[in-house]
Design an enzyme around this catalytic site. Sequence first.
Site, short mmCIF file in Angstrom:
data_model
loop_
_atom_site.label_atom_id
_atom_site.label_comp_id
_atom_site.label_asym_id
_atom_site.label_seq_id
_atom_site.Cartn_x
_atom_site.Cartn_y
_atom_site.Cartn_z
CG HIS A 107 -31.23 -24.42 11.54
ND1 HIS A 107 -31.81 -25.24 10.81
CD2 HIS A 107 -31.08 -23.66 10.03
CE1 HIS A 107 -31.82 -25.65 9.63
NE2 HIS A 107 -31.27 -24.52 9.44
CG ASP A 167 -37.68 -22.62 14.89
OD1 ASP A 167 -36.37 -23.93 14.46
OD2 ASP A 167 -38.43 -22.79 14.04
CG ASP A 169 -41.05 -22.20 8.39
OD1 ASP A 169 -39.84 -20.96 8.71
OD2 ASP A 169 -40.35 -22.87 7.86
#
Length: 393
Positions: A38, A40, A178
């Site tokens: 959390h 990025d 991701d």
Amino acid sequence: MADEKVIQDLKDKFTELYGEGEMRCFFAPGRVNLIGEHIDYNGGHVFPCALTLGTYGVARKRADKKIRFYSTNLAHTGVIEADLDDLVYKKEDDWANYAKGVVWAFMENGFVPECGFDFACTGTIPNKSGLSSSASLEVLTGTVLMGLFGFDTDQVQNARFSQLAENKFVGMNCGIMDQFASAKGQEDKAILLDCATLDYTYTPVVLGDAKLVIVNTNKPHELTNSAYNDRRRECEEALELLRTKKDIQAICQLSPEEFEEIKDVITDPVVQKRAKHAVYEENRCVTAVKELNAGNIPAFGKLMLGSHESLRDDFEVSCEELDVLVEEAWKCEGTIGARMTGGGFGGCTVNIVKGDAVDSFVKTVGERYQARTGLVADFYVVSIGDGAHEVCE
């Protein structure tokens, strides 16, 4: 290494659906983030690696502007059709919106297919596990577009376009980690990615006799409809307040010491906790990579625990099931590291476990988890694989 049986079964299904003819096969992996969660979208560093689990796709050009999508994992949705001239989000198109969104994002950036295509995919990532099946599908779609139409772009841009698709087409305000890990992974290496600049370096993941074990809570998470977007909004609020005291572009530019000096400008205690997580998680991530490079795996593991505690207490994206898995993991002899991974609210934990303790870890954690939650966890001893590519036979 490609799973030849999965590929052949997918080709057979493609032929059944769309008829005989030339077809090309592609793969994009899922990912697990070792540490750096959390942050990025807060301008921090993350440390993900691609997995050998992922999504395979078979595709062929058409003579018209139609696109047809099919997933063997969601066969009940059937073949979902779209048109290049009318790419809009439709709730009834379900999972195919992620793939449609990538086509839309490529077109928005000047990469316009001259025709439609037929597409079928199959995934080896457990659905809704937090191992980025959606990012895998997005990056796979971009890889298909680059392969079929020869677009002059690369996997970094593919990751950008895939993130754009999820942000603007699907409505999930995610960062780029991701998609980047799926697009740019390398076998046996993790990526230290600066999400503010997209500068990245590869680090060999040398764990000695230890193994990476992913444990799925089997409590599905629905990030788009969860508090994920709220967390990002809270971080944006924190940044605006912090910028009244410090000239920064992102929360993660602050050191822990700098944050402690000015944190009281954030008067909402919840928003302050969100910012605290981002600052300290950035510090943990960079430190953890240094420890890994130095061969200090136990120190890396302790930083994983700190990450989980912060995600649980300050960022509040954990849940009972994730906490139980982490608690029970740390009780097991042979556990070097354990934490939740991914967006949270369900999904998976990532663990580093001594090789000779893996079997007892699986048995003990599995039994205790079921006793405490009533759910049955799935365990995966995973390998780190390459990023998205065309599968050559």
